[in-house]
Design a protein around this motif. Structure first.
Motif, mmCIF file in Angstrom:
data_model
loop_
_atom_site.group_PDB
_atom_site.id
_atom_site.type_symbol
_atom_site.label_atom_id
_atom_site.label_comp_id
_atom_site.label_asym_id
_atom_site.label_seq_id
_atom_site.Cartn_x
_atom_site.Cartn_y
_atom_site.Cartn_z
ATOM 1 N N THR A 145 38.325 31.420 28.709
ATOM 2 C CA THR A 145 36.864 31.558 28.684
ATOM 3 C C THR A 145 36.390 32.283 27.432
ATOM 4 O O THR A 145 35.235 32.693 27.357
ATOM 5 N N SER A 196 36.628 26.492 28.187
ATOM 6 C CA SER A 196 35.282 26.087 27.766
ATOM 7 C C SER A 196 35.156 26.132 26.240
ATOM 8 O O SER A 196 34.061 26.273 25.701
ATOM 9 N N GLU A 205 35.395 23.811 24.115
ATOM 10 C CA GLU A 205 34.638 22.680 23.546
ATOM 11 C C GLU A 205 33.155 22.961 23.399
ATOM 12 O O GLU A 205 32.493 22.409 22.534
ATOM 13 N N THR A 206 32.632 23.793 24.279
ATOM 14 C CA THR A 206 31.204 24.143 24.198
ATOM 15 C C THR A 206 31.040 25.590 23.716
ATOM 16 O O THR A 206 30.109 26.290 24.114
ATOM 17 N N THR A 207 31.950 26.016 22.837
ATOM 18 C CA THR A 207 31.949 27.379 22.270
ATOM 19 C C THR A 207 31.796 28.440 23.362
ATOM 20 O O THR A 207 31.063 29.430 23.209
ATOM 21 N N ASP A 249 30.275 28.699 26.139
ATOM 22 C CA ASP A 249 28.924 29.044 26.611
ATOM 23 C C ASP A 249 28.835 29.046 28.137
ATOM 24 O O ASP A 249 27.758 29.179 28.704
ATOM 25 N N ARG A 250 29.968 28.847 28.804
ATOM 26 C CA ARG A 250 29.978 28.777 30.266
ATOM 27 C C ARG A 250 31.377 29.106 30.800
ATOM 28 O O ARG A 250 32.357 29.120 30.038
ATOM 29 N N PRO A 271 34.263 27.473 32.690
ATOM 30 C CA PRO A 271 34.528 26.041 32.905
ATOM 31 C C PRO A 271 34.681 25.680 34.386
ATOM 32 O O PRO A 271 35.065 26.518 35.200
ATOM 33 N N TYR A 273 31.175 36.114 24.263
ATOM 34 C CA TYR A 273 30.306 34.952 24.517
ATOM 35 C C TYR A 273 29.239 35.215 25.572
ATOM 36 O O TYR A 273 28.337 34.406 25.750
ATOM 37 N N THR A 288 29.530 35.538 29.003
ATOM 38 C CA THR A 288 29.600 34.851 30.302
ATOM 39 C C THR A 288 30.353 35.726 31.301
ATOM 40 O O THR A 288 31.118 36.612 30.909
ATOM 41 N N THR A 339 22.205 31.742 24.474
ATOM 42 C CA THR A 339 23.228 30.742 24.144
ATOM 43 C C THR A 339 24.117 30.385 25.337
ATOM 44 O O THR A 339 25.025 29.572 25.209
ATOM 45 N N VAL A 398 24.828 29.184 29.403
ATOM 46 C CA VAL A 398 24.349 28.458 30.575
ATOM 47 C C VAL A 398 23.867 29.494 31.613
ATOM 48 O O VAL A 398 24.621 30.392 31.977
#
Ligand code: PMP
Length: 361
Positions: free
Chosen positions: A100, A123, A125-127, A129-130, A132, A155, A157, A288, A290
């Motif tokens: 993560t 996660s 692939e989406t830098t 931001d969530r 996974p 990040y 999260t 940035t 979710v």
């Protein structure tokens, strides 16, 4: 005294002023000892009582059951990246990791030196931001443990729901969220946290480990990296970070005075919603992460251009809102609002963000 700033650093970060002041009062002479805690033998009755009280208070604050050991170690979170596999990858020599962010990644890289790492989800692939989506068919039922980072400092999260790992021991890095929200310790075999965000000065690492996990370290594990050795010696195998342990104890008292972790969590939710509600309503600033996975501790956000980001950071800094620059992989800003950040600090930051938005539309 010089004016204190609102320090939004990701760590080391703000500490409660009243705790700093208490430490200042007791710096030269700890009550009834005639000496500083820094000067005390770690084998003295006085220090042993400081250590015992810190442990008892953490146990109470986190509702840690009797079958868990609390260890105060050195080496930071990063040493745990190695200690976890060295001590726990002991049956089938493999473990599941959820990636993560960069701390989970580093932990997994370290674990690969000692056994097989199965990346269950990432996660990247989406830098990051969530958190996974997990597919439990990817979980290895024979893994020696399942590793997550509860709050991702870089990040912004956090896990709001824990994975159901069945009989596989759950291990959690809670370096940037310990004592910020209630957590069910019994769901974990091992939890750890570096002190330098919510607990005190850098230099102490708290490890909470279920007793049945002790005693099976890999043969070549250095003595200092064995949980069982530290547990048997009550964190006094060698000279522990005495001053950091004392200071953490003062922070535990402070958390108790705030009403405990549940009360702190309410304040943290309030602080975080002040920021996130503003970000959601803003037409200039953008969060940035979710929304469902947003951290209560680290809130990253961006402006439309690098120029505006730089302008914001510069103006904020001049007003005493410091260390807001985001991590280089995300860019923009990150406001770390740990337990010791007063509500006032977030209110004032948001008021400044509103003003900045009006002036830069
Ligand atoms: N895990 C997390 C979640 C972190 O935020 C950090 C550092 N900020 C670490 C591990 C590494 O900790 P240390 O610098 O104490 O080794």
């Amino acid at each position: 005294m010089e004016k204190r700033v609102f320090n939004f650093s990701a760590g080391p970060s703000m500490l409660p002023v009243e705790v700093l002041e208490q430490a200042q009062r007791e710096l030269v002479c700890y009550p009834s000892s005639g000496m500083s805690v820094m000067e005390m033998s770690h084998r003295s009755k006085m220090f042993e009582s400081i250590l015992a009280k810190a442990k008892a208070d953490l146990k109470e604050l986190m509702h840690i059951p009797d079958n868990y050991k609390i260890l105060f170690l050195q080496g930071g979170g990063s040493t745990q990246f190695a200690m976890v596999p060295l001590n726990l990858m002991n049956k089938n020599n493999k473990a599941d990791y959820v990636i993560t962010g960069q701390w989970a990644k580093k932990a997994a890289e370290e674990a690969k030196k000692y056994g097989k790492v199965n990346v269950v989800a990432s996660s990247a692939e989406t830098t990051f931001d969530r958190i996974p989506q997990l597919d439990s068919s990817k979980f290895d039922p024979d893994a020696d443990y399942f590793y997550i980072t509860l709050n991702n400092t870089v990040y912004g999260t956090r896990w709001t729901e824990l994975p159901d790992t069945g009989n596989v021991t759950l291990v959690g890095d809670m370096s940037s969220s310990i004592l910020s929200e209630e957590i069910d310790v019994t769901k974990f075999g091992l939890l750890y946290a570096g002190a330098q965000k919510n607990l005190g000065p850098a230099g102490v690492t708290v490890v909470i480990i279920r007793e049945d996990l002790l005693g099976n370290a890999m043969d070549f594990t250095p003595t200092m990296l064995r949980y069982d050795i530290h547990a048997e010696n009550d964190s006094l195998y060698n000279t522990p970070p005495t001053y950091g342990i004392y200071f953490m104890g003062l922070v535990f008292d402070w958390v108790k005075r705030q009403g405990g972790v549940a009360a702190i969590q309410k304040i943290n939710e309030h602080k975080a919603s002040l920021l996130y509600d503003f970000l959601d309503a803003s037409s200039l600033f953008k969060g940035t992460v979710v929304p469902k996975d947003r951290s209560l501790m680290n809130a990253p956000f961006i402006l439309p251009t690098d120029e505006l980001n730089a302008k914001f950071i510069k103006e904020a800094d001049a007003l005493g809102f410091v260390n807001l620059k985001g991590h280089r992989t995300v860019g923009g800003m990150r406001a770390s609002i740990y337990n010791a950040m007063p509500v006032e600090g977030v209110e004032k930051l948001v008021a400044f963000m509103k003003k900045f938005e009006l002036e830069n539309k």
